[in-house]
Structure formats: C-alpha cells, structure tokens
Design a protein around this motif. Structure first.
Motif, PDB file in Angstrom:
ATOM      1  N   GLY A 109      35.242  36.503  49.309  1.00 24.63           N
ATOM      2  CA  GLY A 109      36.569  36.963  49.721  1.00 24.63           C
ATOM      3  C   GLY A 109      37.516  37.154  48.554  1.00 24.63           C
ATOM      4  N   LYS A 110      38.793  36.910  48.824  1.00 24.13           N
ATOM      5  CA  LYS A 110      39.829  37.132  47.814  1.00 24.13           C
ATOM      6  C   LYS A 110      39.665  36.183  46.627  1.00 24.13           C
ATOM      7  CE  LYS A 110      44.302  35.814  47.804  1.00 24.13           C
ATOM      8  NZ  LYS A 110      45.655  35.564  48.334  1.00 24.13           N
ATOM      9  N   ASN A 111      39.239  34.967  46.902  1.00 33.07           N
ATOM     10  CA  ASN A 111      39.033  34.000  45.827  1.00 33.07           C
ATOM     11  C   ASN A 111      38.002  34.530  44.833  1.00 33.07           C
ATOM     12  OD1 ASN A 111      38.178  30.820  44.944  1.00 33.07           O
ATOM     13  ND2 ASN A 111      40.290  31.187  45.551  1.00 33.07           N
ATOM     14  N   GLY A 112      36.952  35.132  45.369  1.00 33.94           N
ATOM     15  CA  GLY A 112      35.930  35.735  44.521  1.00 33.94           C
ATOM     16  C   GLY A 112      36.476  36.896  43.722  1.00 33.94           C
ATOM     17  N   ALA A 113      37.328  37.697  44.332  1.00 32.77           N
ATOM     18  CA  ALA A 113      37.951  38.825  43.624  1.00 32.77           C
ATOM     19  C   ALA A 113      38.803  38.301  42.464  1.00 32.77           C
ATOM     20  CB  ALA A 113      38.794  39.657  44.592  1.00 32.77           C
ATOM     21  N   CYS A 114      39.553  37.234  42.718  1.00 35.72           N
ATOM     22  CA  CYS A 114      40.344  36.611  41.638  1.00 35.72           C
ATOM     23  C   CYS A 114      39.422  36.140  40.520  1.00 35.72           C
ATOM     24  CB  CYS A 114      41.140  35.411  42.148  1.00 35.72           C
ATOM     25  SG  CYS A 114      42.518  35.867  43.176  1.00 35.72           S
ATOM     26  N   GLY A 115      38.265  35.612  40.928  1.00 37.56           N
ATOM     27  CA  GLY A 115      37.294  35.153  39.932  1.00 37.56           C
ATOM     28  C   GLY A 115      36.810  36.288  39.048  1.00 37.56           C
ATOM     29  N   LEU A 116      36.596  37.468  39.640  1.00 38.26           N
ATOM     30  CA  LEU A 116      36.159  38.625  38.856  1.00 38.26           C
ATOM     31  C   LEU A 116      37.233  39.025  37.846  1.00 38.26           C
ATOM     32  CD1 LEU A 116      34.565  40.842  41.675  1.00 38.26           C
ATOM     33  CD2 LEU A 116      33.357  39.461  39.989  1.00 38.26           C
TER      34      LEU A 116
END
Lengths: 305, 238
Positions: free
Chosen positions: A135-142
């Motif tokens: 989700g969004k957390n993963g996008a922030c991680g990228l």
C-alpha cells in the motif's frame, strides 16, 4: 573465522535461492555476486552489521538543532483521524498523492540520514534493505529508497506484492533506473540479512493497516523480528495495531511517524522517534490539535523523543 | 560528467565558484529539454514529483541564502513572481515551503495555465494563507514591503522576446533595490548566451538539475544546484 564459516553457509544458501528465484535480472545477479563476494572476502570490516546502533557514528552535528518536545503534549492520532487528514489534504487542500508520498518518503530518508550520517560510514556499511508492503507505506518506502540512493546509501528493495496502480509502477521504474536492485526473494536465514545489510527500512504497513497480515508478510515480519540489524519503521512498526497496545511484533530502533504520531507509537521503546509532517498546512494542525514541536531550521523531520 | 557531492540532509548544493571553473559542461537549451523529457518518459517521473522536489530545493536554497530575520516584519516577507509555465509552478511550490519555513511569501501570478497541476498548486497556496497580489507594486513600494524577490518567471524553456506583462514586470524587478533569487535561469536571459547589463542581475541563482550554459555569465553572490533527481546514467550523458 566463525563469521567466515557462517558466510560460507550463506553462500550455499544464496546459490540455491538464486537458482530458484523467478524474477532474476542481470542487475540483481551482479549485485548479489558483489554481496556474496563481500561475505567471503578477507577484507576487514570495522563494524559487524547487526551490532548495537551505538557502534555506528551518529554524527552529533547532524542532530544539533533537533527540537525535542515533551511527549506528553504531542497528540497521538487514531487511524480514523489519520485517514481523515489524508482525505482532507486531497479533497480540500488540492494535494496529489504523488506530492505527499514524495514528501513523506524524502522525510524518511532525511531521518535515516540524521541518525546514520552517510559521510561517517565506510562504503561497505551503507547497505540498506527496504521492505515494501502493498500500500501507501510501501510507496513511501520506494521514494525513501530512491532518496537514500541519492544520499549515497546502497539500498536494495524487497517488494513482493506490487499494486497495478500507475503511481507504484512509476515509483518502481524510478528506482530501477537508479540501479537499485529489487530482490525477488527475501532470505529466511536471518544471519544472511544481518551480514548483508546495516539497516532495514520497514515500509510494509502503515496507519491504514487493518490488522490482517497476509503472506508473504507474515514470514517477512517474523524474519525482521529476529534481526540484530537496526530497523527503521515508516509510520508504524509493521504489524502493530494502529490504535492499540502491541502485543507482539517489531521493535524498531527508529520510528518515523508520517504527519503525526499514531496512538500505538506511545508504546514505542526504540531510540529515535521522528515526526515527518512539515508539509501539513497550519489549518490541519489547528483542526486536529496536533501540537507538534517546531521543526528546526529547514528540516522536514523533528524528534519527539 | 556532472560531479555530485553528497550533502546528507541538504537539498541544495552550493556550487563552488563559477560554473566554468569546475568540470561542468552546462547543457544547452536543447539538451536541457531532452533531459527533462527523459526524466518523464524513461525514468518515469511525474511533473508533480519533480516540481515538488524542485520547489522544495529552491525554498531550502533561499532559506540558506537569506536566513530568516525575525527581528523585523519585513525580514520575513518574500515576493514570489510566477510565470506562465513550469518555472512558475516551481515558484508556487517554493512559496508554500517558504511559508512552512516561517517566511511570509506573497505570490504574483498574472498568467495562470488552466491545468489541474497548477490549479492544485494555487489551491495549496491559498489554504496555506499565502496572499496573491492582483497588481505588482511599483519598484519603490516593492522594495519597502518585501525583503527579497523570488524570480520564477521563465526557466530553461524560454526563447524569443519577453512579452507583456512580463516585460514590465521584469523592468520593475530590475528597478527594485532588494535582492533577487532566480529559479533555474534569470528570467529574460538567453538560455545559451546569458543576459545583458539591462537584464535581471540576480543575487542568487538556483540551477535545477544542472547549471545551464548561460549561467557562466552569472556573477551574483551565491549559485545553488537544486533538484537532486537525475539518475547517474542521465548525468553521464550530460
């Protein structure tokens, strides 16, 4: 020599993992080869990864000017409030998701660079594993991984469940173009991760977490729990209930709360807690009575510990 | 090849000395446009993203060049003049971040594209309680009211003659006695050759991605390199 024997065993495991992986790319192979070479080389390491954070230079000059605040006055927001703030930022304040994810991910990279200043780290101690959720957390991680690369860290990304959304695909492409390797396989052997990475960024679940952990994240979180390598969690330690006490789960060294700290982070017992929310308009701060400390200078993160 | 220094925690790199004294071959206008195109098409960036990073780095550079003076009301005030294109968009983002840094920006945005990106940026400024001027004050009033001007009128895509209202706007800014910080290219300059003595002479220049050829003629106080988002492979092509 014990870590060298351990390194030898890890090489065998690596070789098997390599043979069975599905998404191998030339770049991944090249980087994995370098990783393996580092494990079995005779090059001396000043620091052994996975040991206490205190062994790493913390660069006090970067921490100068960090404004701390009494945690009793900072407001810890619920999952519902976090969702409402996000929605208002899109609907009423005209922000796009691309903008906000970019600012959040950049702030996470800044927080990491504050705690672990790259200029004080030898090149071999700059490896970071960024585990990204769906989700969004993963996008922030990228986004965070990309900026870490720009800051001259050496990130690798594990992104097993990739949504078909254009934003996530674009963020993936941006990382690929920066030659950031994407692991097709997260080794279950904890020692391999301890040896290969000096930090791990937990970008699996954030404030949108519903409580249900599906595979492969059950195994991923179990693996991260066993690491000696310091973990930096984005928004909430993955697997923690957003509004409640954590019964079990990750114990990160660093927590970077997005916007404002969440209810569960009152139970955070790690060493560094930052809030990354400088982008929040004053009206949001007032409406939700967030009571955040002043951000120092032009910093996009502020310490709340 | 552009040499990147790693300044952890910093979004704006101060370029040492003049660009022509270090190993930088500034891209031409055509090359700069080609780099931009590659960033969007091949590297997968969106305009939103790059504009956000660019504007943030400009605000960071302005804050370093003009540290916040909280002793006087005027010390916080900044006029951000935004043009009709992406340079103007960078200015809007810059204004928003300057507000978050504690400055008091005011925006003058006479020609606004009807695209959602720019309309969103304007909304964000409005909701940050950033004022927009209907009319640009004369040079003397401008100098009394603001401590500096951020020139976000034209960037590397500019060519040809400056048309109204921007001809008059640039004349006013030139006549003002307060410092100017230009985003990417001093507005009105020929992007390849530079400006003449009649053109804008900014105190601070914030080059985005890479300094453009014309910046060899920049003789202002500080030159920053902002917008750290060029992948190494693209930087090698410069």
């Amino acid at each position: 020599m014990s870590e060298r024997r351990g390194g030898g065993a890890c090489v065998c495991v690596c070789a098997r993992a390599l043979a069975s992986s599905v998404w191998c790319s030339t770049l991944y192979l090249t980087n994995l080869a370098k990783l393996v070479a580092a494990l079995i080389s005779d090059a001396s390491k000043e620091q052994i990864p996975g040991q206490s954070v205190d062994n790493l230079a913390l660069g006090t000059e970067n921490m100068a000017g960090v404004a701390c605040t009494d945690t009793a006055t900072v407001k810890y927001i619920s999952q519902e409030e976090a969702r409402a703030i996000d929605q208002e930022l899109y609907d009423d304040y005209g922000f796009s998701q691309e903008q906000l994810v970019e600012l959040m991910g950049l702030a996470c990279a800044h927080a990491i660079a504050k705690v672990y200043p790259v200029s004080s780290l030898p090149r071999k101690q700059r490896t970071v594993l960024v585990a990204c959720g769906p989700g969004k957390n993963g996008a922030c991680g990228l986004v965070c991984a990309r900026h870490l690369k720009m800051f001259e860290f050496e990130p690798s990304i594990y992104y097993p469940k990739r949504p078909c959304r254009p934003l996530c695909q674009a963020l993936t492409t941006q990382c690929e173009k920066l030659d950031i390797p994407f692991l097709s396989y997260l080794p279950m052997e904890v020692q391999l991760i301890n040896d290969a990475y000096f930090f791990v960024v937990d970008a699996i679940f954030g404030s949108g977490f519903t409580g249900q952990v599906l595979e492969p994240f059950v195994n991923v979180i179990n693996t991260l729990q066993q690491l000696r390598t310091p973990i930096i969690s984005i928004d909430i330690p993955s697997g923690w209930p957003v509004d409640n006490f954590p019964v079990d789960g990750l114990s990160p060294t660093v927590l970077v709360s997005l916007g404002a700290p969440k209810v569960c982070s009152q139970h955070f017992s790690g060493k560094y807690h930052f809030v990354a929310g400088r982008y929040l308009p004053p009206d949001i701060l007032r409406k939700y009575e967030l009571n955040l400390p002043d951000y120092p200078n032009v910093d996009c993160v502020v310490s709340v510990l | 090849m552009l040499a990147w220094r790693s300044l952890v925690g910093s979004l704006a790199l101060l370029v040492p000395g003049r660009c022509n004294s270090i190993s930088v071959r500034g891209p031409s206008q055509e090359e700069a446009q080609s780099i931009d195109q590659e960033l969007f098409s091949t590297a997968g960036f969106s305009v939103d993203q790059l504009m956000e990073l660019a504007g943030l780095s400009c605000a960071t550079a302005v804050a370093r060049a003009f540290p916040l003076d909280t002793d006087t009301t005027k010390g916080r005030t900044v006029l951000v003049v935004c043009g009709p294109g992406n340079n103007g968009g960078d200015g809007l983002v810059c204004a928003r971040h300057l507000k978050l840094f504690g400055y008091e920006p005011t925006v003058f945005y006479p020609k606004r594209p009807k695209k959602p990106l720019f309309q969103g940026l304007v909304t964000q400024c409005h909701t940050m309680e950033i004022s927009f001027l209907d009319v640009l004050p004369q040079a003397e009033a401008l100098s009394r009211t603001f401590s500096l001007v951020v020139d976000a009128i034209f960037g590397f895509g500019f060519s040809g003659e400056v048309r109204e209202p921007f001809q008059s706007i640039l004349s006013t800014i030139c006549a003002a006695t307060i410092p100017v910080a230009s985003i990417d290219v001093p507005s009105g300059w020929d992007v390849e050759i530079g400006g003449s003595s009649h053109d804008l002479n900014p105190d601070v220049l914030i080059s985005l991605t890479a300094p453009k050829r014309c910046t060899r003629n920049f003789h202002g106080r500080l030159h920053f390199l902002g917008g750290r988002f060029v992948p190494p492979t693209l930087a090698q092509n410069c």
